[in-house]
Write a protein that holds these residues in place. Structure first.
Motif, PDB file in Angstrom:
ATOM      1  N   THR A 206      41.850  21.728  44.228  1.00 38.22           N
ATOM      2  CA  THR A 206      41.803  23.113  44.706  1.00 38.22           C
ATOM      3  C   THR A 206      41.536  24.085  43.566  1.00 38.22           C
ATOM      4  N   GLY A 210      37.109  26.484  43.307  1.00 41.12           N
ATOM      5  CA  GLY A 210      36.652  27.866  43.237  1.00 41.12           C
ATOM      6  C   GLY A 210      35.454  28.035  42.321  1.00 41.12           C
ATOM      7  N   SER A 213      32.404  26.252  43.790  1.00 41.58           N
ATOM      8  CA  SER A 213      31.777  27.005  44.882  1.00 41.58           C
ATOM      9  C   SER A 213      30.993  28.199  44.344  1.00 41.58           C
ATOM     10  N   GLN A 214      31.555  28.888  43.366  1.00 41.53           N
ATOM     11  CA  GLN A 214      30.839  30.014  42.758  1.00 41.53           C
ATOM     12  C   GLN A 214      29.538  29.561  42.109  1.00 41.53           C
TER      13      GLN A 214
END
Length: 270
Positions: A206, A210, A213-214
């Motif tokens: 997790t 982030g 994904s960016q």
């Protein structure tokens, strides 16, 4: 295959009731002919299997491209077939539904992710903490090398949910891998005992999703993405060293039975 089986049976069937020398030559000739036929059949079967695999790969490659370009929900199976010059009826022989195509892409993507996280090319004797860093950066590395798979698996909300069988095929080899690395870190004095491996892995995942994904969506701030990922990995390791997850079990169903039957997990007092 039934004709091939009959040839094999004939090849190894000997007429025991023929007088010696009367049928040996014709039988030997027939056996040689049958052997040639078997070899020809085998070659034809191999060619058909190879072509079938080539067509299957072409379907998956076309589907991945179209799903990324237009979105999974906006691509009918006829469009995939047309992209490779096939009819929809012909494509159904390989994949009965569009979900089956996605499930096949899922299996490919999860295998690539597992390879990124386990780093099979990791040099022998690499310290356990460095191997843990490979796992932490594995998600980002996967997104960087295979952004189309990352997008389909984790960002496109129109795709079906991942099949349980595919997830198990990915999870089962990862559990002992994470456990081994954490035990190595503990033995080396880098981490304390009391870590639940699967909770640690999911927090790692997790934390890195982030930045991954960016990167895939081109939404990173104006910084070097590799250095950015390294900073997040450093923060995760610092948190583990500081005992942030000691005694924490986030997934009761994944915890050992001894942990599940005990009291609710609490943070270890320091």
């Amino acid at each position: 295959m039934s004709e091939l089986s009959s040839y094999v049976k004939k090849l190894f069937t000997v007429n025991r009731f023929c007088p010696s020398g009367t049928a040996f030559v014709p039988l030997a000739r027939r056996q040689r002919r049958w052997l040639r036929d078997i070899r020809a059949w085998g070659k034809a079967i191999n060619q058909r299997q190879s072509r079938k695999e080539d067509v299957r790969r072409a379907i998956l490659d076309a589907a991945r491209l179209l799903f990324i370009k237009a979105g999974y929900g906006n691509v009918p199976i006829r469009r995939i077939a047309s992209h490779i010059g096939y009819s929809a009826a012909a494509l159904y022989r390989y994949f009965p539904t569009k979900d089956d195509i996605f499930n096949a892409l899922t299996e490919d993507g999860l295998e690539l992710l597992r390879r990124s996280e386990t780093k099979t090319s990791c040099p022998l004797g690499t310290p356990a903490l460095e191997r843990l860093r490979y796992v932490i950066l594995g998600v980002y590395d996967f997104a960087k090398r295979h952004p189309e798979y990352f997008y389909l698996l984790y960002l496109d909300r129109s795709t079906p949910r991942l099949k349980l069988e595919s997830l198990r095929a990915y999870v089962d080899p990862m559990r002992p891998h994470i456990h081994e690395i954490l035990e190595g870190c503990i033995d080396a004095g880098e981490l304390e005992r009391g870590l639940d491996p699967w909770s640690v892995y999911n927090v790692i995942w997790t934390s890195m999703q982030g930045v991954a994904s960016q990167f895939v969506c081109d939404r990173l701030p104006p910084v070097d993405p590799d250095k950015y990922a390294q900073v997040i990995a450093d923060l995760v390791i610092a948190g583990l060293k500081g005992g942030a997850l000691n005694g924490v079990v986030l997934y009761e169903a994944c915890a050992p039975s001894s942990v599940r039957k005990g009291r609710p997990a609490t943070r270890k007092k320091r």
